[in-house]
Design a protein around this motif. Structure first.
Motif, short mmCIF file in Angstrom:
data_model
loop_
_atom_site.label_atom_id
_atom_site.label_comp_id
_atom_site.label_asym_id
_atom_site.label_seq_id
_atom_site.Cartn_x
_atom_site.Cartn_y
_atom_site.Cartn_z
N LEU A 1 6.53 -2.95 -9.53
CA LEU A 1 6.83 -2.55 -8.16
C LEU A 1 6.51 -1.07 -7.93
O LEU A 1 5.90 -0.70 -6.93
N ALA A 2 6.94 -0.23 -8.87
CA ALA A 2 6.70 1.21 -8.73
C ALA A 2 5.20 1.50 -8.69
O ALA A 2 4.74 2.33 -7.90
N ASP A 3 4.43 0.80 -9.53
CA ASP A 3 2.98 1.02 -9.56
C ASP A 3 2.32 0.61 -8.24
O ASP A 3 1.49 1.34 -7.69
N TYR A 4 2.69 -0.57 -7.74
CA TYR A 4 2.07 -1.03 -6.49
C TYR A 4 2.45 -0.13 -5.32
O TYR A 4 1.64 0.11 -4.41
N ARG A 5 3.68 0.37 -5.31
CA ARG A 5 4.07 1.29 -4.24
C ARG A 5 3.25 2.57 -4.31
O ARG A 5 2.88 3.15 -3.29
N GLN A 6 2.98 3.03 -5.53
CA GLN A 6 2.17 4.24 -5.68
C GLN A 6 0.73 3.99 -5.20
O GLN A 6 0.13 4.86 -4.57
N VAL A 7 0.19 2.80 -5.50
CA VAL A 7 -1.14 2.47 -5.01
C VAL A 7 -1.16 2.52 -3.48
O VAL A 7 -2.08 3.07 -2.86
N LEU A 8 -0.13 1.94 -2.86
CA LEU A 8 -0.08 1.92 -1.40
C LEU A 8 0.16 3.32 -0.83
O LEU A 8 -0.26 3.60 0.29
N HIS A 9 0.83 4.18 -1.58
CA HIS A 9 0.96 5.57 -1.15
C HIS A 9 -0.41 6.24 -1.11
O HIS A 9 -0.71 7.02 -0.21
N LEU A 10 -1.24 5.92 -2.10
CA LEU A 10 -2.58 6.50 -2.17
C LEU A 10 -3.56 5.80 -1.23
O LEU A 10 -4.46 6.43 -0.68
N GLU A 11 -3.39 4.48 -1.08
CA GLU A 11 -4.30 3.68 -0.25
C GLU A 11 -3.48 2.77 0.66
O GLU A 11 -3.30 1.58 0.37
N PRO A 12 -2.97 3.29 1.77
CA PRO A 12 -2.07 2.51 2.62
C PRO A 12 -2.68 1.22 3.16
O PRO A 12 -1.96 0.29 3.50
N ASP A 13 -4.00 1.16 3.26
CA ASP A 13 -4.66 -0.02 3.83
C ASP A 13 -5.10 -1.03 2.77
O ASP A 13 -5.86 -1.95 3.08
N ASN A 14 -4.67 -0.86 1.55
CA ASN A 14 -5.10 -1.75 0.47
C ASN A 14 -4.33 -3.07 0.55
O ASN A 14 -3.17 -3.17 0.16
N LEU A 15 -4.99 -4.10 1.07
CA LEU A 15 -4.32 -5.39 1.26
C LEU A 15 -3.99 -6.06 -0.07
O LEU A 15 -2.97 -6.74 -0.19
N TYR A 16 -4.87 -5.89 -1.02
CA TYR A 16 -4.62 -6.51 -2.33
C TYR A 16 -3.32 -5.97 -2.93
O TYR A 16 -2.51 -6.73 -3.46
N ALA A 17 -3.11 -4.66 -2.83
CA ALA A 17 -1.89 -4.07 -3.39
C ALA A 17 -0.66 -4.56 -2.65
O ALA A 17 0.40 -4.78 -3.25
N ARG A 18 -0.78 -4.75 -1.34
CA ARG A 18 0.36 -5.26 -0.58
C ARG A 18 0.70 -6.69 -1.01
O ARG A 18 1.88 -7.06 -1.12
#
Length: 821
Positions: free
Chosen positions: A682-699
């Protein structure tokens, strides 16, 4: 997308569901253990008691016994240990619980003997190390378990308990800043940890950090608004004086000077303590994301002004990898590498400066890069090195036209080009080359082989593209019986330089054209390692493809891959990519080796990992290499049972090496998810979305991880947002859109929300992804659902939609699949 267990990746095509409000309690041992890890012992006890009734396995009894111990119910814990022993007396849970009970009764030797028994069998078992450390802390042994906690953290820095226990030791020793840092790590891993937040608030009060203390207390009060201890803490925090920004900055600067002084005196412990205190003091007035890198930069500047270059480099590297101030850190590092005449390293750092983040730093870097190109050109007598410098200055002027140094660098570039044009070619390429070769031959004739080798090396450095030099060196070695380890490489280089240039065909497969371009690159610079590395990887890929297709070309392609990789290692033994390419070729060799020839396969695997380890040793902080090494361990590690844990540790190193690398975060998240550590994922995916808010795969992946972590409301919100994004893009019926909708339905149902039924009905209209309801229901019962209201899994028969063709099931769309490769 990652496979969503046997559960939902299958149910993307076969799911018929509606989950309704529930009232029959359902608990699993994992639920109880999650409460135990969060130090919610009453909840853990209640959940474990229910889990034991539903699933009386050793793990359930172990969690129950652990909760009983934490609540002082030692006799009850004895009964839980006995229940495990009846199921399997050799089970590690039985041994662990018996050891913990012995420690609780003050029986030092029996407790430690049992833990030693576990660790003898598995020395890197982080749970056993943590539990033994906890026992030592309870029993007040010499080091109170500190060594065990340190080792557990080294092996697995995503487990909260060793950080929590170590924080107690650090606080008891008076190192409040370090204790606070450990509690912060606990809260990163388990944000709902019941004890860590109040303890950290108390430490903040001790350090007179009013704002940080109040922030923690307010969060804690949200779940316990009438808690008297928390209310008392708030009163203490409110009584602290406010620290105004100017005063805080003076305190921070003073602490940084003390930290730098401690480093200069070779006192890293004091330096770390002062830096941690400076960080906390700054965070009390500044957003946390900018504090740590800024402090590293400031302390690095202090160290550099004192002449402590290596220590300054360490701080600049820390600033580079710890936050938003990457460009200034890269620029400082590049300047130091340039000063050390490591011009290629300086250029690599300059290339990493993002002009979109800091145009001025990027412009300064390009001016420095121009000077690095000039230095390289003068070293190699190669005017071609100056060509990129022209573009450097053009870009620098666009980014920062006010930068005065651009004009100065332009004058230096013009002077360098004039100098290289007018210099004597014979001098630059080795003045009196025949004389120099004759001198090297005479040195060898007089048995002064070291001097002869050094002179030949110098001649080759000045004449890398002259085949006669290689041939002369080989002839001298043969004449006097000198064993030259690079003889084969020199022979290959000379032959390549004598051969006509290969022709790039105008037609052919992309694979063949790529190989032709690689052959040309080798021909143009056969004395460098990188062209051979690129070609080795192409040959290795072709060998693997030929093996899969059963084609005879596998033998020749594999031989070419191994030859090129070994030649690259000979040419530059300090190039990590050369060793990596050799490891990759050896892995392909192992794959193509007869499967029943175990000894040969094992020998090749040993060689492959030796090369892989050498590559990483040469560049231990290279994020790409760490990820590559993690993938290698995951897929081919010699100890199958250790593959996942070792790969996870390498991915964790990659995230520390570059916290902004989404590739590293994805790799770590996937491995953590596979190991069952959904909190870390969860922490990793949230960090990805912090860096790339539009990343649908990470969401999508965040929602999946939230489901498995039983954060059902959060998962429902994630999938709802993803559905809205897909709908806004006009995507309501693709396989991904339907899958998102059914995951949304499951999350809502698990949270006891009736809106799940309407979503489930819509999913069922898309018959090409729906199988029979009974199979779907069986899948759903495997989902680790836990909600106190959960009553039933209700099947809902759907009506197939004839308007949708059956073939859509085989036309998976990839709107979400943006994962890095």
């Amino acid at each position: 997308m990652r496979s969503f267990s046997p559960l939902l990746r299958a149910s993307a095509r076969a799911l018929s569901l509606t989950l309704a409000l529930a009232s029959v309690a359902h608990a699993s041992p994992q639920d109880a253990n999650a409460a135990l890890q969060a130090h919610d012992y009453p909840a853990a006890l209640s959940l474990a008691e229910a889990a034991v009734k539903e699933e009386p396995i050793p793990f359930a009894h172990f969690v129950l016994g652990s909760a009983q111990l934490h609540l002082g119910q030692i006799d009850a814990a004895e009964k839980s240990a006995a229940a495990i022993a009846r199921l399997d007396p050799t089970d590690t849970f039985a041994i662990t619980l018996r050891a913990q009970i012995a420690a609780a009764r003050g029986q030092t030797q029996p407790a430690l003997a049992l833990f030693d028994q576990l660790l003898t069998a598995s020395p890197d078992d982080t749970e056993a190390l943590t539990n033994r450390g906890a026992a030592k802390l309870l029993l007040k042994t010499a080091d109170r378990g500190l060594a065990d906690f340190n080792r557990a953290i080294e092996l697995s820095d995503y487990s909260a308990e060793p950080f929590f226990l170590r924080s107690q030791l650090l606080a008891a020793s008076g190192d409040i800043p370090a204790a606070t840092a450990d509690l912060s790590r606990v809260l990163e891993i388990i944000p709902a940890h019941l004890e860590a937040r109040p303890l950290r608030a108390a430490h903040f009060i001790t350090l007179k950090l009013r704002r940080l203390a109040l922030a923690d207390i307010e969060i804690a009060l949200e779940s316990a608004p009438t808690s008297q201890p928390l209310l008392a803490l708030r009163t203490r925090a409110e009584a602290l004086p406010e620290i105004f920004p100017a005063d805080a900055q003076r305190q921070v600067t003073a602490l940084l000077r003390e930290s730098a002084t401690a480093l200069a005196k070779n006192d890293p412990a004091t330096a770390a303590k002062k830096l941690q205190l400076a960080t906390l003091t700054a965070q009390n007035n500044t957003p946390a994301s900018t504090v740590e890198p800024q402090l590293y930069l400031e302390r690095g500047d202090l160290l550099l002004s004192s002449g402590l270059t290596d220590l300054a480099k360490d701080d600049y590297r820390n600033a580079r990898y710890s936050g938003d101030l990457v460009p200034p850190a890269l620029l400082r590092l590049a300047r130091l590498e340039f000063a050390d005449k490591k011009f290629s390293d300086a250029l690599e750092l300059i290339a990493a400066i993002d002009p979109g983040v800091s145009p001025h730093n990027a412009a300064e870097g390009l001016v420095l890069g121009t000077r690095a190109r000039i230095a390289l050109a003068e070293e190699s007598s190669d005017a071609g090195e100056l060509t990129p410098a022209v573009d450097f200055l053009k870009t620098a002027r666009q980014l920062a036209p006010e930068l005065a140094d651009i004009a100065t660098a332009e004058k230096e570039l013009i002077a360098a080009r004039r100098k290289l044009r007018t210099a004597s070619p014979s001098k630059l390429q080795g003045e009196n080359l025949p004389t120099a070769l004759a001198k090297a031959h005479d040195l060898a004739k007089n048995a002064d082989f070291a001097a002869a080798r050094a002179l030949y090396d110098r001649i080759l450095q000045l004449n890398p593209a002259n085949p006669a030099v290689y041939e002369a060196r080989l002839a001298t070695a043969a004449e006097f019986g000198i064993n030259d380890p690079r003889a084969a490489a020199f022979k290959t280089i000379a032959a390549e330089l004598r051969a006509p240039a290969p022709v790039i065909p105008t037609t052919g497969t992309p694979d063949d054209l790529a190989l032709a371009r690689a052959n040309l690159a080798v021909h143009e610079r056969p004395y460098l390692s990188r062209p051979y590395i690129a070609r080795a990887r192409l040959h290795a890929a072709r060998a693997g493809a030929a093996y899969t297709a059963g084609k005879p070309a596998v033998t020749s392609e594999l031989a070419a891959a191994l030859s090129d990789a070994r030649l690259a290692v000979q040419l530059d033994a300090y190039d990590p990519q050369a060793h990596a390419a050799l490891a990759e070729a050896l892995i392909v060799q192992r794959r193509t080796t007869d499967s029943i020839n175990f000894s040969a396969r094992d020998a090749v695997l040993t060689q492959a990992f030796a090369s892989a380890n050498r590559a990483l040793a040469l560049a231990p902080d290279d994020t790409g290499l760490l990820l590559w090494r993690g993938d290698l361990e995951r897929d081919h590690g010699p100890e199958i049972l250790q593959r996942d844990s070792r790969a996870l540790r390498l991915y964790a190193r990659a995230t520390r090496s570059d916290p902004r690398s989404t590739r590293a975060l994805y790799a770590h998240a996937t491995a953590a998810f596979k190991s069952g550590n959904h909190t870390a994922a969860l922490a990793d995916y949230r960090q990805v979305l912090h860096l790339e808010p539009d990343n649908l795969y990470a969401r999508y992946e965040l929602g999946v991880a939230q489901l498995y972590a039983r954060a059902y409301t959060d998962a429902a919100a994630t999938f709802s947002g993803l559905q809205q994004t897909q709908a806004a893009a006009g995507d309501k019926t693709s396989a991904d859109a339907i899958e998102t909708e059914q995951l949304h339905a499951i999350a809502l149902a698990a949270a006891g929300d009736d809106r799940s039924e309407a979503l489930a009905k819509n999913v069922l209209t898309h018959s090409e992804w729906i199988g029979n309801a009974d199979a779907a229901l069986e899948n759903l019962t495997q989902l680790p659902l836990h909600a106190p209201q959960l009553d039933r899994l209700q099947k809902l028969q759907g009506t197939p939609n004839p308007a949708l063709p059956k073939t859509r099931a085989n036309q998976r769309e990839t709107t979400l699949d943006a994962s890095p490769r």
